[in-house]
Design an enzyme around this catalytic site. Structure first.
Site, PDB file in Angstrom:
ATOM      1  N   HIS A 261      -5.878  -4.076  -0.821  1.00 49.93           N
ATOM      2  CA  HIS A 261      -5.866  -2.945  -1.759  1.00 49.93           C
ATOM      3  C   HIS A 261      -6.102  -3.364  -3.206  1.00 49.93           C
ATOM      4  O   HIS A 261      -6.132  -2.518  -4.101  1.00 49.93           O
ATOM      5  CB  HIS A 261      -4.548  -2.171  -1.666  1.00 49.93           C
ATOM      6  CG  HIS A 261      -4.528  -1.166  -0.554  1.00 49.93           C
ATOM      7  ND1 HIS A 261      -5.092   0.082  -0.672  1.00 49.93           N
ATOM      8  CD2 HIS A 261      -4.031  -1.235   0.702  1.00 49.93           C
ATOM      9  CE1 HIS A 261      -4.929   0.741   0.459  1.00 49.93           C
ATOM     10  NE2 HIS A 261      -4.288  -0.036   1.312  1.00 49.93           N
TER      11      HIS A 261
ATOM     12  N   LYS B 169     -11.931  -1.075   2.041  1.00 49.22           N
ATOM     13  CA  LYS B 169     -11.198  -0.226   1.095  1.00 49.22           C
ATOM     14  C   LYS B 169     -12.119   0.073  -0.097  1.00 49.22           C
ATOM     15  O   LYS B 169     -13.000   0.903   0.009  1.00 49.22           O
ATOM     16  CB  LYS B 169      -9.897  -0.909   0.675  1.00 49.22           C
ATOM     17  CG  LYS B 169      -9.002  -1.281   1.877  1.00 49.22           C
ATOM     18  CD  LYS B 169      -7.914  -0.275   2.140  1.00 49.22           C
ATOM     19  CE  LYS B 169      -7.275  -0.359   3.507  1.00 49.22           C
ATOM     20  NZ  LYS B 169      -6.500  -1.551   3.796  1.00 49.22           N
TER      21      LYS B 169
ATOM     22  N   SER C 263       0.788  -1.227   0.000  1.00 46.81           N
ATOM     23  CA  SER C 263       0.000   0.000   0.000  1.00 46.81           C
ATOM     24  C   SER C 263       0.823   1.282   0.000  1.00 46.81           C
ATOM     25  O   SER C 263       0.297   2.342  -0.296  1.00 46.81           O
ATOM     26  CB  SER C 263      -0.952   0.006   1.189  1.00 46.81           C
ATOM     27  OG  SER C 263      -0.215  -0.054   2.378  1.00 46.81           O
TER      28      SER C 263
HETATM   29  C1  LIG Z   1      -6.018  -2.043   5.119  1.00 50.92           C
HETATM   30  C2  LIG Z   1      -5.368  -3.350   5.135  1.00 50.92           C
HETATM   31  C3  LIG Z   1      -5.738  -4.336   6.053  1.00 50.92           C
HETATM   32  C4  LIG Z   1      -6.750  -4.078   7.128  1.00 50.92           C
HETATM   33  O1  LIG Z   1      -8.026  -4.019   6.597  1.00 50.92           O
HETATM   34  P1  LIG Z   1      -9.268  -3.747   7.585  1.00 50.92           P
HETATM   35  O2  LIG Z   1     -10.412  -4.389   6.895  1.00 50.92           O
HETATM   36  O3  LIG Z   1      -9.402  -2.279   7.718  1.00 50.92           O
HETATM   37  O4  LIG Z   1      -8.940  -4.409   8.883  1.00 50.92           O
HETATM   38  C5  LIG Z   1      -5.132  -5.574   5.981  1.00 50.92           C
HETATM   39  N1  LIG Z   1      -4.184  -5.823   5.064  1.00 50.92           N
HETATM   40  C6  LIG Z   1      -3.783  -4.904   4.165  1.00 50.92           C
HETATM   41  C7  LIG Z   1      -2.737  -5.253   3.159  1.00 50.92           C
HETATM   42  C8  LIG Z   1      -4.358  -3.637   4.181  1.00 50.92           C
HETATM   43  O5  LIG Z   1      -3.955  -2.718   3.303  1.00 50.92           O
END
Ligand SMILES: *Cc1c(COP(=O)(O)O)cnc(C)c1O
Length: 399
Positions: free
Chosen positions: A216, A247, A188
């Protein structure tokens, strides 16, 4: 000072140094309201504009009128029909046999790793994996943890060879250890991708399971947003796929997709499912509607990519270094931490909200503004943002 006063004093010293995040007074659309002022929303991971989507809003209202708000602990108080519909829709969308939903992707990562990996198994992990994967590995208490260089399949193979000796020695119960390779799909901070075809090939060669956290990539990569596994044409070849509903889907929740046997096992054994609450009715209804929209048409994903391609080419024309992203994540590399902070503050004065990313989120000297355009932006919105970037860059002499 008493021992307890001392404890709180220490916390205070740390808290004082932290930045205070801005308070958002509007929905998460193309623009935000902050301190009563309209700001271009230029760094959110609501890729598809679903946070303020009319169809999602309507689906939530209908479901709440019908079912209310709360659900239950699924094994004790009954799984809700909406949970089952959502899981079925996700599995169909992803092209996997089954899926199970958790209250976040953080939870899904913890469940996926903790439930199948014990002390004597083996985990092989990319050095830049997301914090929730790192925490999940800790939670499993696994002793044999191997870290490979970021997105480097040579380094991965070296680690697999090292693990190979250990993997031949039976555990105390007489079984051979499970070997799990785990990676983010999209990283990310830079927007680069895991070398998934290589990972799958090596996993097969060394008898390892594969797990991809596609938080992502879900709704963004692959055909109509089906994710990174689809992007690489590897359907059915990755054992465990993790997705986030927070996301691109703009709701809350996470899921694991994979073979039916695996998902049944998580349903029975995952502590995050047994001892933590399920999604509420509005969450499940909104997420289900988001999946349905993507199943019906790829129009919104196409719009996202049109915007991404436009902004990347405009930034390049202006001379910005936008790194080596393969995704909508568009890092505008500034290097110096103070410049990045100043840049962001000046953008804000121009009506553009884009936060600086600095150490420890990225290495020292790699500070940046991470721009993420979304499907909710019009060309005019993007031009407004690009113009502000050009003006600030001139003022700060970074071009
Ligand atoms: C944002 C993210 C998470 C966490 O996601 P949530 O649903 O907000 O807990 C986990 N892994 C990655 C790679 C992320 O970018």
């Amino acid at each position: 000072m008493s021992r307890i006063d001392n404890f709180y004093k220490k916390l205070e010293d740390v808290v004082k140094l932290g930045a205070i995040p801005k308070t958002i007074e509007s929905g998460q659309g193309a623009y935000l309201t902050i301190n009563g002022k309209k700001q271009l929303n230029f760094c959110s991971s609501h890729y598809l504009g679903f946070a303020v989507d009319e169809r999602l809003k309507k689906a939530v209202k209908v479901a709440v009128d019908k079912y209310g708000i709360g659900t239950g602990y699924r094994t004790l108080a009954g799984t809700h029909v909406l949970h089952l519909e959502l899981e079925k829709a996700i599995a169909e969308f992803k092209g996997t046999e089954a899926s199970v939903v958790f209250s976040s992707a953080y939870m899904a990562n913890c469940a996926a790793i903790q439930t199948i990996i014990g002390k004597e198994d083996i985990v092989i992990s990319d050095e830049l994996n997301h914090a929730s994967i790192i925490d999940a590995i800790k939670l499993s208490q696994v002793k044999n943890k191997f870290i490979y260089k970021h997105a480097d399949s040579k380094s991965l193979e070296e680690q697999l060879k090292q693990a190979g000796r250990l993997s031949q020695a039976p555990k105390s119960n007489g079984e051979l250890p499970v070997v799990l390779i785990v990676t983010d799909g999209v990283f990310s901070m830079d927007g680069d991708l895991a070398p998934l075809p290589e990972i799958v090939r090596l996993a097969k060669k060394y008898g390892a399971l594969t797990m991809v956290d596609d938080a992502h990539g879900e709704g963004v990569m692959g055909k109509g947003g089906r994710g990174i596994v689809d992007h690489f044409g590897l359907l059915g070849k990755v054992d465990i796929e993790i997705g986030s509903l927070s996301k691109a889907f703009s709701v809350i929740g996470g899921f694991i997709s994979g073979r039916k046997t695996l998902i049944d096992f998580f349903n029975q054994k995952a502590r995050q499912r047994l001892f933590s609450i399920a999604l509420t009715i509005p969450d499940a209804a909104a997420a289900l509607e988001a999946v349905r929209i993507l199943q019906e048409s790829d129009a919104v994903v196409k719009k996202l990519w049109d915007n991404v391609n436009y902004i990347k080419s405009e930034f390049k024309k202006l001379g910005f270094d936008t790194g080596y992203s393969k995704t909508p994540i568009t890092p505008v590399m500034l290097g110096d931490e103070e410049i990045a902070k100043k840049f962001s503050a000046k953008l804000f004065e121009e009506g553009v909200f884009a936060t600086p990313i600095v150490f420890p989120m990225v290495a020292k000297g790699k500070a940046r503004i991470r721009v993420i355009p979304s499907a909710s932006h019009s060309r005019k919105d993007l031009d407004f943002g690009i113009k502000a970037f050009r003006k600030v860059a001139k003022e700060l002499k970074v071009l």
